[in-house]
Design an enzyme around this catalytic site. Sequence first.
Site, PDB file in Angstrom:
ATOM      1  N   LYS A 124     -12.080  -1.498   6.736  1.00  0.00           N
ATOM      2  CA  LYS A 124     -11.294  -2.712   6.986  1.00  0.00           C
ATOM      3  C   LYS A 124     -11.770  -2.612   9.008  1.00  0.00           C
ATOM      4  O   LYS A 124     -12.209  -3.663   9.412  1.00  0.00           O
ATOM      5  CB  LYS A 124      -9.555  -2.663   7.393  1.00  0.00           C
ATOM      6  CG  LYS A 124      -8.938  -2.068   5.781  1.00  0.00           C
ATOM      7  CD  LYS A 124      -9.181  -3.489   4.987  1.00  0.00           C
ATOM      8  CE  LYS A 124      -8.910  -2.113   3.532  1.00  0.00           C
ATOM      9  NZ  LYS A 124      -7.934  -2.559   3.250  1.00  0.00           N
ATOM     10  N   ASP A 173      -1.572   6.638   6.546  1.00  0.00           N
ATOM     11  CA  ASP A 173      -2.920   6.214   6.466  1.00  0.00           C
ATOM     12  C   ASP A 173      -3.205   4.814   7.111  1.00  0.00           C
ATOM     13  O   ASP A 173      -1.926   3.666   7.678  1.00  0.00           O
ATOM     14  CB  ASP A 173      -1.926   5.070   4.617  1.00  0.00           C
ATOM     15  CG  ASP A 173      -3.197   3.441   4.560  1.00  0.00           C
ATOM     16  OD1 ASP A 173      -4.529   3.507   5.119  1.00  0.00           O
ATOM     17  OD2 ASP A 173      -2.947   2.999   3.434  1.00  0.00           O
ATOM     18  N   TRP A 209       0.837  -1.160  -0.098  1.00  0.00           N
ATOM     19  CA  TRP A 209       0.761   0.178  -0.229  1.00  0.00           C
ATOM     20  C   TRP A 209       1.088   1.428   0.112  1.00  0.00           C
ATOM     21  O   TRP A 209       0.453   2.190  -0.345  1.00  0.00           O
ATOM     22  CB  TRP A 209      -1.304   0.187   1.139  1.00  0.00           C
ATOM     23  CG  TRP A 209      -1.649  -0.624   1.003  1.00  0.00           C
ATOM     24  CD1 TRP A 209      -2.644  -2.106   1.414  1.00  0.00           C
ATOM     25  CD2 TRP A 209      -2.999  -0.934  -0.055  1.00  0.00           C
ATOM     26  NE1 TRP A 209      -3.388  -2.905   1.856  1.00  0.00           N
ATOM     27  CE2 TRP A 209      -3.805  -2.921   0.232  1.00  0.00           C
ATOM     28  CE3 TRP A 209      -2.723  -0.916  -1.234  1.00  0.00           C
ATOM     29  CZ2 TRP A 209      -4.396  -3.315  -0.784  1.00  0.00           C
ATOM     30  CZ3 TRP A 209      -4.051  -1.569  -1.873  1.00  0.00           C
ATOM     31  CH2 TRP A 209      -4.973  -2.492  -1.706  1.00  0.00           C
TER      32      TRP A 209
HETATM   33  C1  LIG Z   1      -7.151  -1.566   1.970  1.00  0.00           C
HETATM   34  C2  LIG Z   1      -6.148  -0.810   1.615  1.00  0.00           C
HETATM   35  C3  LIG Z   1      -5.797  -0.007   1.285  1.00  0.00           C
HETATM   36  C4  LIG Z   1      -6.796   0.288   0.113  1.00  0.00           C
HETATM   37  O1  LIG Z   1      -8.021   0.586   0.773  1.00  0.00           O
HETATM   38  P1  LIG Z   1      -9.213   0.463  -0.921  1.00  0.00           P
HETATM   39  O2  LIG Z   1     -10.305   1.555   0.164  1.00  0.00           O
HETATM   40  O3  LIG Z   1      -9.346  -0.608  -1.883  1.00  0.00           O
HETATM   41  O4  LIG Z   1      -8.985   1.830  -2.047  1.00  0.00           O
HETATM   42  C5  LIG Z   1      -5.735   0.835   0.787  1.00  0.00           C
HETATM   43  N1  LIG Z   1      -4.279   1.503   2.409  1.00  0.00           N
HETATM   44  C6  LIG Z   1      -4.502  -0.319   3.664  1.00  0.00           C
HETATM   45  C7  LIG Z   1      -3.358  -0.422   4.978  1.00  0.00           C
HETATM   46  C8  LIG Z   1      -4.833  -0.496   3.232  1.00  0.00           C
HETATM   47  O5  LIG Z   1      -5.095  -2.211   3.962  1.00  0.00           O
END
Ligand SMILES: *Cc1c(COP(=O)(O)O)cnc(C)c1O
Length: 360
Positions: free
Chosen positions: A195, A171, A101
Site C-alpha cells: 500500500k 494492522d 479487513w
Molecule cells: C490490503 C489490506 C489487507 C490485505 O493485504 P494482503 O497483503 O493482500 O493480505 C489487510 N489489511 C489492510 C488494512 C489492507 O489495506
Amino acid sequence: MSRVYNFSAGPAVLPEEVLREAADEMMDYRGTGMSVMEMSHRSKPFEQIITEAEQDLRDLMGIPDNYKVLFLQGGASQQFAMIPMNLMKNRVADYIVTGQWAKKAAKEAEKYGKVNRIASSEDKTFSYIPDCSDLPVSEDADYVYICENNTIYGTKFKKLPDTKGKTLVADVSSCFLSEPVDVEKYGVIYGGVQKNIGPAGVVIVIIREDLITEDVLPGTPTMLTYKTHADAKSLYNTPPAYGIYICGKVFKWLKAQGGLAVMKERNEKKAKLLYDFLDQSSLFKGTVVPEDRSLMNVPFVTGDADLDAKFVKEAEEAGLVNLKGHRSVGGMRASIYNAMPYEGVEALVAFMKKFEEENR
Ligand SMILES: *Cc1c(COP(=O)(O)O)cnc(C)c1O
C-alpha cells in the site's frame, strides 16, 4: 515514457526516484555483476541490504530496542492467523470491527479461540470510527485488535483505543509510515507493504520482544511462529529479497524527504485539498464523517452509479487511473499515499471540477 497518476489502493504508486534507482541497478547491483533478484539471500551484499533496511525503518519510526522488526511473506492476511496462533494464550481476544479487513481478521481468529467484537461501525457501513474511550475490554483478553486505517472505507483511528492495559495489535497496512507513531503504545504493528511502502510480497511485523515466545498454540507451523523469524533475523528461509531491497530504498527516500513528520504535513496538505473540494462540491460527496477521515484513502460518490462509472472512465482517459471504488462499496476512491505528489491531487481536483461543470 509516460507515467500516469495512479490512485490505486494497492499495489500502489512508488516514488519515481526509487524506481529509477532500481532500474539503474537492475543488471549490475553495485559491481556484483548481477541483479538483487539473482543474489543469494546469504550473500554479503544482501546482508547489507536487509540490515540497512531494518536500521532505516527503526530510525524513521523510532522503534525501541525491545521491539523486533520482521520481514515476512503471506501478506497482511496471513497475519490474521499468525496473531492468534502466537498471542492467544488464554484463547480470548477483543476485536474492534471498523471494516472488511478487521472483520476478516476477527473471523480468522475465531478458528483459535473466543473473539469478542467489543465495538463496530458496521451499523453505518463503516463510515466512522466508534468511540473507543471506554470499551468493555475482556478481563482475560490476550490482546485488543484494530485495523488502524480502513483502506476500503477511508476511516482512520485519530486516537488509539483505551485497551485498559491489554496489548494493542494494529494492522497499519494502508497508513504505514504516513505519519509519526509512538511504537510503545502497541504490542504488534504490522502491514503489507504494497500500500504505502513497496512491492507486494513483503509484510513487516514490528513486535515487542516479550510477545515472541515458544508458547504458541499447538500445531502452529514453524513458519508461522514469530520466534522462528525473530531468532533468524528474517532469514530462516529465503525472504522476499527483491521486495525488501525496494522497501529499503523507500525508507532511504523517506529519510531524505525529512522523515515521517514531513510526510504527515504533506499528506495532510494533499488530503485537505481533496476533502475541501468534496465539502463544497454540488456533485461529489465524501462518504466518511469528517472527524474520522483517512489521509490515505478518500472514498467519494456522486450518488448515481452511471455517473460514477462515467467519471472513472473519463478520468482514466485523462491519465488519472484506478479511481474505481472497492467492489464492496462502489463509487470512487482516491488513494493518495506518500508517493503521490501534490500535483497528482491537484490534477484530480481540477478534473473533478471540470466533470462537475459538464455534468450538472
Ligand atoms: C490490503 C489490506 C489487507 C490485505 O493485504 P494482503 O497483503 O493482500 O493480505 C489487510 N489489511 C489492510 C488494512 C489492507 O489495506
